[in-house]
Design a protein around this motif. Structure first.
Motif, mmCIF file in Angstrom:
data_model
loop_
_atom_site.group_PDB
_atom_site.id
_atom_site.type_symbol
_atom_site.label_atom_id
_atom_site.label_comp_id
_atom_site.label_asym_id
_atom_site.label_seq_id
_atom_site.Cartn_x
_atom_site.Cartn_y
_atom_site.Cartn_z
ATOM 1 N N THR A 9 -3.124 -2.848 11.069
ATOM 2 C CA THR A 9 -3.003 -2.830 9.625
ATOM 3 C C THR A 9 -4.141 -2.381 8.699
ATOM 4 O OG1 THR A 9 -1.728 -4.984 9.790
ATOM 5 C CG2 THR A 9 -2.342 -4.550 7.701
ATOM 6 N N THR A 55 -3.779 1.383 9.081
ATOM 7 C CA THR A 55 -2.750 2.187 8.490
ATOM 8 C C THR A 55 -2.937 2.105 6.734
ATOM 9 O OG1 THR A 55 -1.351 1.088 10.005
ATOM 10 C CG2 THR A 55 -0.226 2.157 8.427
ATOM 11 N N ILE A 56 -3.627 0.993 6.325
ATOM 12 C CA ILE A 56 -3.768 1.041 4.848
ATOM 13 C C ILE A 56 -4.770 2.132 4.574
ATOM 14 C CG2 ILE A 56 -4.867 -0.088 2.918
ATOM 15 C CD1 ILE A 56 -3.570 -2.685 4.195
ATOM 16 N N GLN A 93 -5.133 9.688 2.847
ATOM 17 C CA GLN A 93 -4.102 10.803 2.542
ATOM 18 C C GLN A 93 -3.984 10.791 1.255
ATOM 19 O OE1 GLN A 93 -0.457 10.377 4.666
ATOM 20 N NE2 GLN A 93 0.185 12.438 4.495
ATOM 21 N N ALA A 94 -3.857 9.980 0.250
ATOM 22 C CA ALA A 94 -3.693 10.057 -1.041
ATOM 23 C C ALA A 94 -4.684 10.605 -1.973
ATOM 24 C CB ALA A 94 -2.858 8.597 -1.635
ATOM 25 N N PHE A 95 -6.077 9.824 -1.410
ATOM 26 C CA PHE A 95 -7.063 10.144 -2.433
ATOM 27 C C PHE A 95 -8.027 11.165 -1.801
ATOM 28 C CE2 PHE A 95 -5.366 6.242 -3.831
ATOM 29 C CZ PHE A 95 -5.003 6.502 -5.022
ATOM 30 N N PHE A 96 -7.985 11.351 -0.668
ATOM 31 C CA PHE A 96 -9.086 12.445 0.031
ATOM 32 C C PHE A 96 -8.356 13.185 0.883
ATOM 33 C CE2 PHE A 96 -11.217 8.159 -0.518
ATOM 34 C CZ PHE A 96 -11.955 8.403 -1.476
ATOM 35 N N THR A 97 -7.255 13.855 0.397
ATOM 36 C CA THR A 97 -6.397 14.823 1.381
ATOM 37 C C THR A 97 -7.128 15.969 2.347
ATOM 38 O OG1 THR A 97 -4.892 14.600 -0.561
ATOM 39 C CG2 THR A 97 -4.151 15.976 1.237
ATOM 40 N N LYS A 106 0.657 15.275 -4.109
ATOM 41 C CA LYS A 106 -0.506 16.128 -3.282
ATOM 42 C C LYS A 106 -0.010 17.409 -2.458
ATOM 43 C CE LYS A 106 -4.721 14.356 -4.611
ATOM 44 N NZ LYS A 106 -5.389 13.489 -4.012
ATOM 45 N N ILE A 141 1.722 9.431 -4.749
ATOM 46 C CA ILE A 141 0.654 10.222 -4.815
ATOM 47 C C ILE A 141 0.522 11.417 -3.710
ATOM 48 C CG2 ILE A 141 -1.850 10.362 -5.100
ATOM 49 C CD1 ILE A 141 -1.583 7.541 -6.083
ATOM 50 N N ILE A 142 0.841 10.717 -2.599
ATOM 51 C CA ILE A 142 0.670 11.733 -1.461
ATOM 52 C C ILE A 142 1.734 13.033 -1.454
ATOM 53 C CG2 ILE A 142 1.566 11.853 1.408
ATOM 54 C CD1 ILE A 142 0.054 9.003 1.307
ATOM 55 N N THR A 202 0.968 4.409 -2.598
ATOM 56 C CA THR A 202 0.158 5.641 -2.207
ATOM 57 C C THR A 202 1.423 6.716 -2.057
ATOM 58 O OG1 THR A 202 0.284 4.874 0.112
ATOM 59 C CG2 THR A 202 -1.658 5.021 -1.188
ATOM 60 N N MET A 222 -3.168 5.459 4.558
ATOM 61 C CA MET A 222 -2.752 6.081 3.547
ATOM 62 C C MET A 222 -3.552 6.258 2.505
ATOM 63 S SD MET A 222 1.047 3.732 3.721
ATOM 64 C CE MET A 222 0.379 2.104 4.275
ATOM 65 N N VAL A 223 -4.433 5.409 2.189
ATOM 66 C CA VAL A 223 -5.325 5.603 1.164
ATOM 67 C C VAL A 223 -6.257 7.037 1.129
ATOM 68 C CG1 VAL A 223 -7.502 4.938 -0.090
ATOM 69 C CG2 VAL A 223 -5.616 3.081 0.595
ATOM 70 N N VAL A 268 -2.868 -6.439 15.620
ATOM 71 C CA VAL A 268 -2.326 -6.372 14.459
ATOM 72 C C VAL A 268 -3.101 -6.182 13.214
ATOM 73 C CG1 VAL A 268 -0.661 -7.675 12.787
ATOM 74 C CG2 VAL A 268 -0.203 -7.734 15.217
ATOM 75 N N VAL A 269 -4.020 -7.184 13.262
ATOM 76 C CA VAL A 269 -4.901 -6.973 11.703
ATOM 77 C C VAL A 269 -5.674 -5.735 11.866
ATOM 78 C CG1 VAL A 269 -7.288 -8.052 11.127
ATOM 79 C CG2 VAL A 269 -5.507 -9.454 11.761
ATOM 80 N N THR A 286 0.818 -1.052 -0.018
ATOM 81 C CA THR A 286 -0.034 0.176 -0.006
ATOM 82 C C THR A 286 0.914 1.283 -0.049
ATOM 83 O OG1 THR A 286 -1.476 -1.096 1.531
ATOM 84 C CG2 THR A 286 -2.169 1.010 1.095
#
Lengths: 180, 199
Positions: free
Chosen positions: B77, B80-81, B87-91, A36, A32-33, A29, B84-85, B73-74, A25
């Motif tokens: 995880t 965190t995923i 932060q990248a796509f919905f800043t 941005k 992209i981060i 990403t 990151m998503v 842990v699950v 992941t």
């Protein structure tokens, strides 16, 4: 003893798979981060210095000497430097206040934008509004700015206003001592 | 296990916020506007579905002694995923939620569903349970956020709807206002659910 090993192994597998998922992941990403973050700065910089053709990062070790300063950009217009945009981080009432200050080469402030803040809604957040921010436009950088002398503070939000002016003063200091 | 029942329980009858009253920290902290509440709810829903499904899949292979570390842990995880998503796509949402996004890790709704439901039920019903509890949480946060934004800023989902001379009640969007609005909503919701139960 055997049981301990077995439990350890199960945990190892679960954490290893998790780490793998995270690294995939992150790989996906990361760029992209970063992109941005640069774009967000760039949007503000274009607002502050609208006639610049290009912005480039100022690489100088002196930038780190002023602790509030995060990074500095040089605005280029027709091959010459037309001004600078400096990003500062100061402490407000609810956390860090990130401010971009634009300074023209002639030593006047072109404008400021609050890039990030977590101040009290309807009070401290007014530092992001034009009524406060536009007061800085056109002020000279030959001396440190003072709250309620050079600019009026936001009523009821002294700490937020102080954080803003501190950031702008740090930018002025950088401009006067290094960039100019 | 009746899927419909699992769903209704999660959204209404066992609503994480209004009935179980868990996960209060993010509830109060990010419900200062409708869009923040909604975004937080959706992020938590994504984590809940993911963690419920994986924990349910692993339930036969998970020894009792180390189930909690495995859950954590699950969950961590997935959080965190999602972080990151987002932060990248919905800043903008990432900036609005701030520290409360990574803090979904310690949102007790997620651990509670893992322990109380996913660890004992099939993958499908765990997925439905995750979705339902997530939607219940989203619903609660959106209602709370809408009310707080309406009175505290005069707008809903960022659109001004109050009349021009309306003076926003700043207290409502501050933490103390969050407690006030939540208390009133809890009272209203319990009138509603108490009536249902006695019928």
């Amino acid at each position: 003893m055997q049981k301990v090993v077995k439990l350890g192994l199960i945990l190892l597998i679960v954490t290893a798979v998790s780490a793998g998922a995270l690294s995939v992941t992150n790989n996906f990403t990361k760029d992209i981060i970063e992109q941005k973050a640069i774009e967000a700065n760039l949007a503000y910089m274009r607002e502050i210095l609208p006639d610049a053709d290009d912005f480039k990062v100022v690489e100088s070790s002196a930038i780190a000497d002023i602790i509030e300063v995060e990074e500095a950009y040089e605005a280029i217009k027709g091959g010459d430097t037309s001004g600078y945009v400096i990003k500062t981080k100061t402490s407000g009432y609810g956390g860090d206040v990130l401010i971009l200050t634009g300074i023209n080469v002639d030593g006047t402030i072109a404008g400021m934008r609050v890039a990030s803040q977590s101040e009290t809604p309807n009070l401290g957040t007014k530092i992001t509004e034009d009524e406060f921010g536009s007061q800085f436009e056109g002020l000279s950088t030959d001396k440190e700015l003072k709250l309620n002398e050079d600019v009026d503070q936001v009523t009821g939000a002294t700490i937020s206003s102080t954080a803003a002016i501190k950031g702008i003063n740090a930018s002025i200091k950088l401009f006067e001592s290094v960039l100019k | 296990m009746n899927i419909r029942r699992v769903f209704m329980d999660g959204v209404i009858f066992n609503n994480p916020t209004f009935v179980q009253v868990i996960g209060m920290c993010p509830t109060l902290a990010v419900s200062n506007s409708a869009v923040n509440g909604f975004g937080m709810g959706l992020a938590a829903t994504a984590v809940l579905i993911g963690s419920n499904v994986v924990i349910s899949m692993l339930r036969k292979a998970t020894p009792d002694e180390i189930r909690i570390p495995i859950f954590i842990v699950v969950i961590a995880t997935f959080v965190t995923i999602i972080e990151m998503v987002v932060q990248a796509f919905f800043t903008p949402l990432y900036e609005a939620l701030g520290i409360f996004l990574p803090l979904i890790v310690v949102n007790c709704i997620i651990l509670a569903r893992a322990e109380a439901f996913a660890f004992k039920n099939s993958v499908l019903s765990s997925a439905v349970d995750g979705l339902a509890n997530g939607l219940g949480f989203t619903l609660a946060l959106t209602i709370l956020g809408t009310i707080r934004e309406l009175f505290g800023a005069g707008s809903v989902f960022g659109k001004t709807i109050m009349w021009g001379s309306f003076e926003p009640m700043s207290i409502i969007v501050q933490p103390s206002g969050g407690f006030l609005v939540l208390g009133i909503l809890l009272a209203i919701f319990s009138i509603f659910t108490a009536k249902k139960a006695s019928v």
